[in-house]
Design a protein around this motif. Structure first.
Motif, PDB file in Angstrom:
ATOM      1  N   ASN A  86       0.827  -1.207   0.000  1.00 57.15           N
ATOM      2  CA  ASN A  86       0.000   0.000   0.000  1.00 57.15           C
ATOM      3  C   ASN A  86       0.863   1.260   0.000  1.00 57.15           C
ATOM      4  OD1 ASN A  86      -2.678   1.378   0.371  1.00 57.15           O
ATOM      5  ND2 ASN A  86      -1.693   2.036   2.266  1.00 57.15           N
ATOM      6  N   ALA A  87       1.922   1.253   0.799  1.00 57.14           N
ATOM      7  CA  ALA A  87       2.779   2.434   0.900  1.00 57.14           C
ATOM      8  C   ALA A  87       3.488   2.742  -0.418  1.00 57.14           C
ATOM      9  CB  ALA A  87       3.810   2.233   2.012  1.00 57.14           C
ATOM     10  N   LEU A  88       3.885   1.703  -1.141  1.00 56.90           N
ATOM     11  CA  LEU A  88       4.649   1.899  -2.372  1.00 56.90           C
ATOM     12  C   LEU A  88       3.785   2.376  -3.538  1.00 56.90           C
ATOM     13  CD1 LEU A  88       7.119  -1.132  -2.300  1.00 56.90           C
ATOM     14  CD2 LEU A  88       7.457   1.198  -1.463  1.00 56.90           C
ATOM     15  N   GLN A  89       2.503   2.473  -3.321  1.00 58.29           N
ATOM     16  CA  GLN A  89       1.599   2.978  -4.363  1.00 58.29           C
ATOM     17  C   GLN A  89       1.359   4.477  -4.234  1.00 58.29           C
ATOM     18  OE1 GLN A  89      -1.964   0.502  -5.099  1.00 58.29           O
ATOM     19  NE2 GLN A  89      -1.028  -1.035  -3.763  1.00 58.29           N
ATOM     20  N   HIS A  90       2.014   5.101  -3.250  1.00 60.82           N
ATOM     21  CA  HIS A  90       1.725   6.508  -2.983  1.00 60.82           C
ATOM     22  C   HIS A  90       3.004   7.332  -2.888  1.00 60.82           C
ATOM     23  CE1 HIS A  90      -1.766   4.222  -1.431  1.00 60.82           C
ATOM     24  NE2 HIS A  90      -2.440   5.188  -2.019  1.00 60.82           N
ATOM     25  N   GLY A  91       3.942   7.056  -3.802  1.00 65.80           N
ATOM     26  CA  GLY A  91       5.181   7.814  -3.817  1.00 65.80           C
ATOM     27  C   GLY A  91       5.080   9.027  -4.717  1.00 65.80           C
ATOM     28  N   ARG A  92       6.046   9.944  -4.556  1.00 64.47           N
ATOM     29  CA  ARG A  92       6.158  11.102  -5.426  1.00 64.47           C
ATOM     30  C   ARG A  92       7.603  11.221  -5.864  1.00 64.47           C
ATOM     31  NH1 ARG A  92       3.527  16.390  -2.827  1.00 64.47           N
ATOM     32  NH2 ARG A  92       5.242  17.168  -4.103  1.00 64.47           N
ATOM     33  N   PRO A  93       7.839  11.404  -7.175  1.00 66.03           N
ATOM     34  CA  PRO A  93       9.216  11.445  -7.667  1.00 66.03           C
ATOM     35  C   PRO A  93      10.071  12.537  -7.026  1.00 66.03           C
ATOM     36  CG  PRO A  93       7.663  11.236  -9.489  1.00 66.03           C
ATOM     37  CD  PRO A  93       6.850  11.511  -8.254  1.00 66.03           C
ATOM     38  N   ASP A  94       9.451  13.633  -6.547  1.00 64.60           N
ATOM     39  CA  ASP A  94      10.240  14.729  -5.998  1.00 64.60           C
ATOM     40  C   ASP A  94      10.498  14.589  -4.504  1.00 64.60           C
ATOM     41  OD1 ASP A  94       7.588  15.111  -5.386  1.00 64.60           O
ATOM     42  OD2 ASP A  94       7.618  17.289  -5.639  1.00 64.60           O
ATOM     43  N   GLU A  95       9.979  13.525  -3.893  1.00 65.75           N
ATOM     44  CA  GLU A  95      10.237  13.302  -2.475  1.00 65.75           C
ATOM     45  C   GLU A  95      11.562  12.565  -2.297  1.00 65.75           C
ATOM     46  OE1 GLU A  95       5.889  13.118  -0.331  1.00 65.75           O
ATOM     47  OE2 GLU A  95       6.665  11.288  -1.225  1.00 65.75           O
ATOM     48  N   LYS A  96      12.296  12.935  -1.259  1.00 68.30           N
ATOM     49  CA  LYS A  96      13.565  12.290  -0.957  1.00 68.30           C
ATOM     50  C   LYS A  96      13.609  11.925   0.521  1.00 68.30           C
ATOM     51  CE  LYS A  96      16.315  14.607  -4.530  1.00 68.30           C
ATOM     52  NZ  LYS A  96      17.529  15.428  -4.790  1.00 68.30           N
ATOM     53  N   THR A  97      14.507  11.014   0.854  1.00 70.70           N
ATOM     54  CA  THR A  97      14.674  10.645   2.260  1.00 70.70           C
ATOM     55  C   THR A  97      15.934  11.279   2.820  1.00 70.70           C
ATOM     56  OG1 THR A  97      15.879   8.617   1.692  1.00 70.70           O
ATOM     57  CG2 THR A  97      13.493   8.440   1.977  1.00 70.70           C
ATOM     58  N   ILE A  98      15.913  11.494   4.113  1.00 69.06           N
ATOM     59  CA  ILE A  98      17.098  11.970   4.822  1.00 69.06           C
ATOM     60  C   ILE A  98      17.175  11.211   6.143  1.00 69.06           C
ATOM     61  CG2 ILE A  98      15.859  13.907   5.904  1.00 69.06           C
ATOM     62  CD1 ILE A  98      18.513  15.494   5.739  1.00 69.06           C
ATOM     63  N   THR A  99      18.369  10.775   6.499  1.00 72.09           N
ATOM     64  CA  THR A  99      18.589  10.060   7.748  1.00 72.09           C
ATOM     65  C   THR A  99      19.499  10.885   8.641  1.00 72.09           C
ATOM     66  OG1 THR A  99      18.344   7.897   6.686  1.00 72.09           O
ATOM     67  CG2 THR A  99      19.457   7.955   8.821  1.00 72.09           C
ATOM     68  N   PHE A 100      18.972  11.317   9.772  1.00 73.56           N
ATOM     69  CA  PHE A 100      19.767  12.050  10.746  1.00 73.56           C
ATOM     70  C   PHE A 100      20.386  11.047  11.723  1.00 73.56           C
ATOM     71  CE2 PHE A 100      16.479  15.274   9.644  1.00 73.56           C
ATOM     72  CZ  PHE A 100      17.326  16.257   9.152  1.00 73.56           C
ATOM     73  N   PRO A 101      21.709  11.016  11.851  1.00 75.19           N
ATOM     74  CA  PRO A 101      22.350  10.104  12.810  1.00 75.19           C
ATOM     75  C   PRO A 101      22.031  10.504  14.251  1.00 75.19           C
ATOM     76  CG  PRO A 101      23.930  10.968  11.198  1.00 75.19           C
ATOM     77  CD  PRO A 101      22.695  11.788  11.089  1.00 75.19           C
ATOM     78  N   GLU A 102      22.097   9.540  15.140  1.00 76.01           N
ATOM     79  CA  GLU A 102      21.881   9.820  16.552  1.00 76.01           C
ATOM     80  C   GLU A 102      23.040  10.637  17.116  1.00 76.01           C
ATOM     81  OE1 GLU A 102      21.613   5.984  18.315  1.00 76.01           O
ATOM     82  OE2 GLU A 102      19.606   5.570  17.549  1.00 76.01           O
ATOM     83  N   GLY A 103      22.703  11.559  18.013  1.00 75.83           N
ATOM     84  CA  GLY A 103      23.737  12.238  18.779  1.00 75.83           C
ATOM     85  C   GLY A 103      24.455  13.362  18.079  1.00 75.83           C
ATOM     86  N   PHE A 104      23.786  14.046  17.137  1.00 75.94           N
ATOM     87  CA  PHE A 104      24.402  15.200  16.493  1.00 75.94           C
ATOM     88  C   PHE A 104      23.558  16.440  16.758  1.00 75.94           C
ATOM     89  CE2 PHE A 104      26.687  11.887  14.413  1.00 75.94           C
ATOM     90  CZ  PHE A 104      27.918  12.442  14.120  1.00 75.94           C
ATOM     91  N   PRO A 105      24.206  17.603  16.923  1.00 74.85           N
ATOM     92  CA  PRO A 105      23.468  18.824  17.207  1.00 74.85           C
ATOM     93  C   PRO A 105      22.749  19.355  15.971  1.00 74.85           C
ATOM     94  CG  PRO A 105      25.803  19.306  17.018  1.00 74.85           C
ATOM     95  CD  PRO A 105      25.669  17.813  16.955  1.00 74.85           C
ATOM     96  N   LEU A 106      21.885  20.336  16.199  1.00 79.83           N
ATOM     97  CA  LEU A 106      21.089  20.879  15.112  1.00 79.83           C
ATOM     98  C   LEU A 106      21.938  21.457  13.983  1.00 79.83           C
ATOM     99  CD1 LEU A 106      18.089  22.534  16.979  1.00 79.83           C
ATOM    100  CD2 LEU A 106      17.943  20.883  15.122  1.00 79.83           C
TER     101      LEU A 106
END
Length: 354
Positions: free
Chosen positions: A100-120
C-alpha cells in the motif's frame, strides 16, 4: 472399503495442505518481519519491475518471501500502481502495508537520515548536503534552522521546554534523529514537524510515567533532564552499546547526587560550536556555561539530538558506584569508582585520541 479409506485419506491430506497453505499465506502477507519500530529508506527507480522491487525488499529483510510477494502483487494487481520515488518503510510493516505504501510515492520526495547524537547545526549541514527538493528551490540548512527555532512549536508540543538556555537552538535535543521522507511542498517546517512528531511518538506516555517515579539508580525526573543527559550519552558513549550507554549515564547521576562537576568535554565543545578536536588546556579554563568541569550540574541545554537507545539508557540506568570513565585507544570504555584507579588505567591503556 479400501477405496473409501483412500478417498478419506486424500481428502484429509488436501485439507491439511490447504490449512498449511493458508497459514503460510497469512504469515507472509500480514505478519511484519519485526515488532521493532525501525525506519528503512527505500527507493524505486523509474521502470523497476515488481519482481525487482520484491528482491530489494527481501534483501533489506522487509519481506520473508519473494514468491509470496509476486503472488500477492499479481492477485491484488498492485504491481502497475507502484510509484517511482523515495519512501520510508518500517521493519514493523506487514507485506500488505508495504504494498500500500509503495503505491503513494512522489518522484520529488527524498529521504534523509539524521544520525543519533548530532546537534542541530550538524543536522542543518546534512540538509544542505542532501539537496532536498527540486533545483534551484532546495530546502536549505538555514531554512531548517529558522524553522527549528520557531517559538510557535512550544504551543503545539507540551514536551518542549518553556524556557531554553539557547536563543539560536531552543529545541536542541527534541528534533528526533531518524529517517524521514521529505515533501518539498512542506518545506523545512514540514521536516521539523516530522521530527517533533517522532519525538512525541518515541517518548511514550509509559516513559513519561516512568521518569516521574524515582528508582534506586536515579531520582524522579522530567523530560528536559532526560533529554540533556541522553544528549551527552550519545556524544560520549564511544562504543554505542547498551551497557556503555547505561554506565555512562550512571556516572552522571552519581556525580549529580554528590554535586560533583560532570566534567564532560563534549559539553564544552558544544559551547565552543564544534564537535572536535578535544578542548585545549586554555579552553578548559574558560568560564563557558557549557564547561561542566567548572560548573556543577547539567549544561544549560541538550548538546545533541539523542536517539531512542540513549533516552532509554537514562530512563533506566543501572545502579553503579562509577564516578569516572574514559575510552582507550582501542575504543573500549573503562569505568572507575575513584580518581586513583581512573588515572592508573588511563596511564595503562591510553586515552582515545592520544
Amino acid at each position: 472399503m479400501r477405496r473409501l479409506i483412500t478417498v478419506v485419506v486424500i481428502i484429509g491430506l488436501l485439507g491439511f495442505g490447504t490449512s498449511r497453505g493458508i497459514d503460510w499465506w497469512n504469515f507472509n502477507v500480514n505478519a511484519p518481519m519485526s515488532s521493532t519500530n525501525h525506519s528503512v529508506p527505500f527507493h524505486i527507480d523509474p521502470g523497476e519491475t515488481s519482481t525487482q522491487i520484491g528482491s530489494d525488499l527481501y534483501d533489506l529483510r522487509l519481506i520473508r518471501s519473494t514468491i509470496a510477494w509476486d503472488i500477492y502483487t499479481r492477485v491484488t494487481n498492485a504491481a502497475p500502481k507502484f510509484q517511482a520515488g523515495s519512501f520510508v518503510l518500517n521493519a514493523n510493516m506487514s507485506m500488505s502495508q508495504i504494498v500500500n505504501a509503495l503505491q503513494h510515492g512522489r518522484p520529488d520526495e527524498k529521504t534523509i537520515t539524521f544520525p543519533e547524537g548530532f546537534p542541530l547545526r550538524s543536522q542543518a549541514a546534512l540538509v544542505d548536503e542532501k539537496k532536498l527538493g527540486t533545483a534551484p528551490n532546495y530546502i536549505t540548512g538555514a531554512a531548517y534552522l529558522k524553522a527549528a527555532k520557531d517559538p510557535g512549536w512550544g504551543s503545539l508540543y507540551s514536551f518542549l521546554p518553556a524556557q531554553s538556555g539557547s536563543a539560536d537552538y531552543p529545541y536542541e535535543g527534541y528534533l528526533f534523529p531518524d529517517t524521514y521522507l521529505v515533501d518539498p511542498a512542506a518545506g523545512a517546517r514540514g521536516l521539523v514537524k516530522a521530527q517533533l512528531d517522532q519525538f512525541n511518538a518515541v517518548f511514550t506516555a509509559d516513559w513519561r510515567g516512568q521518569i516521574a517515579q524515582p528508582t534506586s539508580s536515579r531520582p524522579a525526573e522530567d523530560i528536559r533532564t532526560i533529554v540533556i543527559l541522553a544528549s551527552m550519552v550519545d556524544r560520549e558513549a564511544n562504543n554505542k552499546t547498551s551497557t556503555d550507554r547505561g554506565n555512562v549515564c550512571s556516572v552522571y547521576y552519581n556525580r549529580l547526587a554528590i554535586n560533583m562537576p560532570l566534567g564532560v568535554d563534549a559539553t564544552l565543545l558544544y559551547g565552543l560550536g564544534r564537535l572536535s578536536p578535544e578542548p585545549t588546556g586554555t579552553e578548559l579554563a574558560l568560564d563557558n556555561p557549557y564547561n561542566t568541569r567548572k560548573h556543577a550540574g547539567l549544561p544549560p541545554t541538550a548538546i545533541s539530538n539523542p536517539g531512542r537507545a540513549a533516552l532509554q539508557a537514562c530512563i533506566n540506568p543501572p545502579k553503579t558506584n562509577y564516578l569516572y570513565y574514559f575510552t582507550d585507544r582501542q575504543g573500549t570504555t573503562h569505568f572507575e569508582t575513584n580518581a586513583q584507579d581512573f588515572e592508573n588505567d588511563k596511564a595503562k591503556y591510553g586515552v582515545s585520541g592520544s
